[in-house]
Design an enzyme around this catalytic site. Structure first.
Site, PDB file in Angstrom:
ATOM      1  N   HIS A  68       8.054   5.316   9.079  1.00 16.29           N
ATOM      2  CA  HIS A  68       7.047   6.221   8.501  1.00 16.29           C
ATOM      3  C   HIS A  68       6.748   5.877   7.047  1.00 16.29           C
ATOM      4  CE1 HIS A  68       7.879   9.546  11.714  1.00 16.29           C
ATOM      5  NE2 HIS A  68       7.210   8.526  12.181  1.00 16.29           N
ATOM      6  N   GLY A 122      20.084  13.550  13.408  1.00 16.69           N
ATOM      7  CA  GLY A 122      19.336  14.478  12.553  1.00 16.69           C
ATOM      8  C   GLY A 122      17.837  14.398  12.714  1.00 16.69           C
ATOM      9  N   CYS A 132      -8.059  -1.900   0.155  1.00 19.24           N
ATOM     10  CA  CYS A 132      -7.827  -3.294   0.621  1.00 19.24           C
ATOM     11  C   CYS A 132      -6.499  -3.464   1.335  1.00 19.24           C
ATOM     12  CB  CYS A 132      -7.905  -4.257  -0.569  1.00 19.24           C
ATOM     13  SG  CYS A 132      -6.431  -4.228  -1.627  1.00 19.24           S
ATOM     14  N   ASP A 163      12.753   8.632   2.200  1.00 19.42           N
ATOM     15  CA  ASP A 163      13.582   8.491   0.994  1.00 19.42           C
ATOM     16  C   ASP A 163      14.303   7.146   1.053  1.00 19.42           C
ATOM     17  OD1 ASP A 163      15.589  10.730   2.818  1.00 19.42           O
ATOM     18  OD2 ASP A 163      16.242   8.691   2.348  1.00 19.42           O
ATOM     19  N   CYS A 207      -5.670  -0.253  -7.961  1.00 19.98           N
ATOM     20  CA  CYS A 207      -4.969  -1.222  -7.117  1.00 19.98           C
ATOM     21  C   CYS A 207      -4.773  -2.511  -7.912  1.00 19.98           C
ATOM     22  CB  CYS A 207      -5.807  -1.509  -5.868  1.00 19.98           C
ATOM     23  SG  CYS A 207      -5.235  -2.937  -4.920  1.00 19.98           S
TER      24      CYS A 207
END
Ligand code: APR
Ligand code: ZN
Length: 226
Positions: free
Chosen positions: A103, A169, A114, A88, A130
């Site tokens: 991540h 967390g 590509c 997020d 794309c």
């Protein structure tokens, strides 16, 4: 003081975003292998896009909480490297100056053909072309299970230079992030874990501060001198 901080889903939990492991391994009623692997995307791109479109909408509706704001304050007073497993943008919306998304991010799209990256629309589909190679191979700009996390050189360097490492967390279930405390500790950092409960790698930490992040993180930041 040089500080490295790793945040996980627990810091966003108080902004209303589900953590992964609080829902006994189901994410919005899907199993990981059905929505968060390259094989899942090859098998059913529409299901994967639907899963991430739902997460993108939830993240857009969430607000940063006091834990996010406290880390902005920490960056003003110390040499902070902020690493997050979260996809997020709550750190950015709290005005965190420099966030390492190991991540990936819901707000980014990636061309599976590509490798081109661009800002993701709110709703992505497998028909999106794309912008560079025009292939209909647009995928969420997320690191899936079995793929290499981003920015690892910079992360290892920050862990080796840190005087203090804090994990906030995160359950310590997913490597390489679950090995960060051991890596920083071996290089001389004090390691602290801020969590509701013991993580899987709790033994790698010198200290634990238990409680909800929106309470413990502002208190911890305030306790640091300088
Ligand atoms: N305050 C502090 N900690 C919390 C809170 C809270 N309000 N709510 C939950 N936690 C803690 C839980 O105790 C748990 O240790 O946050 C952690 C959440 O663990 P996970 O759901 O496993 O999330 P995370 O560790 O970030 O997952 C790592 O695995 O799911 C994949 O790629 C995904 O980045 C993710 C990675
Ligand atoms: Zn392309």
């Amino acid at each position: 003081m040089r500080i490295a901080v790793l945040t996980g889903a627990g810091i966003s939990a108080e902004s209303g975003l589900d953590t992964f492991r609080a829902t006994d391994g189901l994410w919005e009623r899907h199993r990981i292998e059905d929505v968060a692997t390259p094989q899942a995307f090859a098998r059913d791109p529409a299901l994967v896009h639907a899963f991430y479109n739902a997460r993108r909408a939830r993240a857009a509706a969430a607000q940063p909480n006091p834990a996010h704001h406290a880390l902005v304050d920490l960056a003003r007073r110390h040499d902070l490297t902020l690493i997050t497993q979260n996809v997020d943008d709550l750190h950015e919306r709290a005005s965190q100056p420099d966030v390492i998304h190991m991540h990936g991010r819901l707000s980014r799209a990636l061309c599976a053909d590509c490798g081109h990256r661009w800002n993701a629309p709110a709703v992505m589909s497998a028909d999106d072309a794309c912008p560079r190679c025009t292939a209909h191979a647009a995928r969420p700009g997320i690191v899936w299970f079995g793929e290499m996390p981003y920015h690892m050189e910079r992360i290892w360097d920050a862990l080796e230079r840190a005087d203090l490492f804090a994990a906030i967390g995160t359950s310590g279930n997913v490597y390489p992030a679950a090995g960060f405390a051991q890596h920083a500790g071996r290089a001389g950092a004090e390691c602290i874990e801020l969590n509701l409960e013991d993580s899987a790698n709790a033994r790698d930490f010198d200290r634990r501060i238990q409680g909800p992040a929106s309470v413990t993180v502002p208190e911890w930041v305030a306790s640091l001198s300088g």
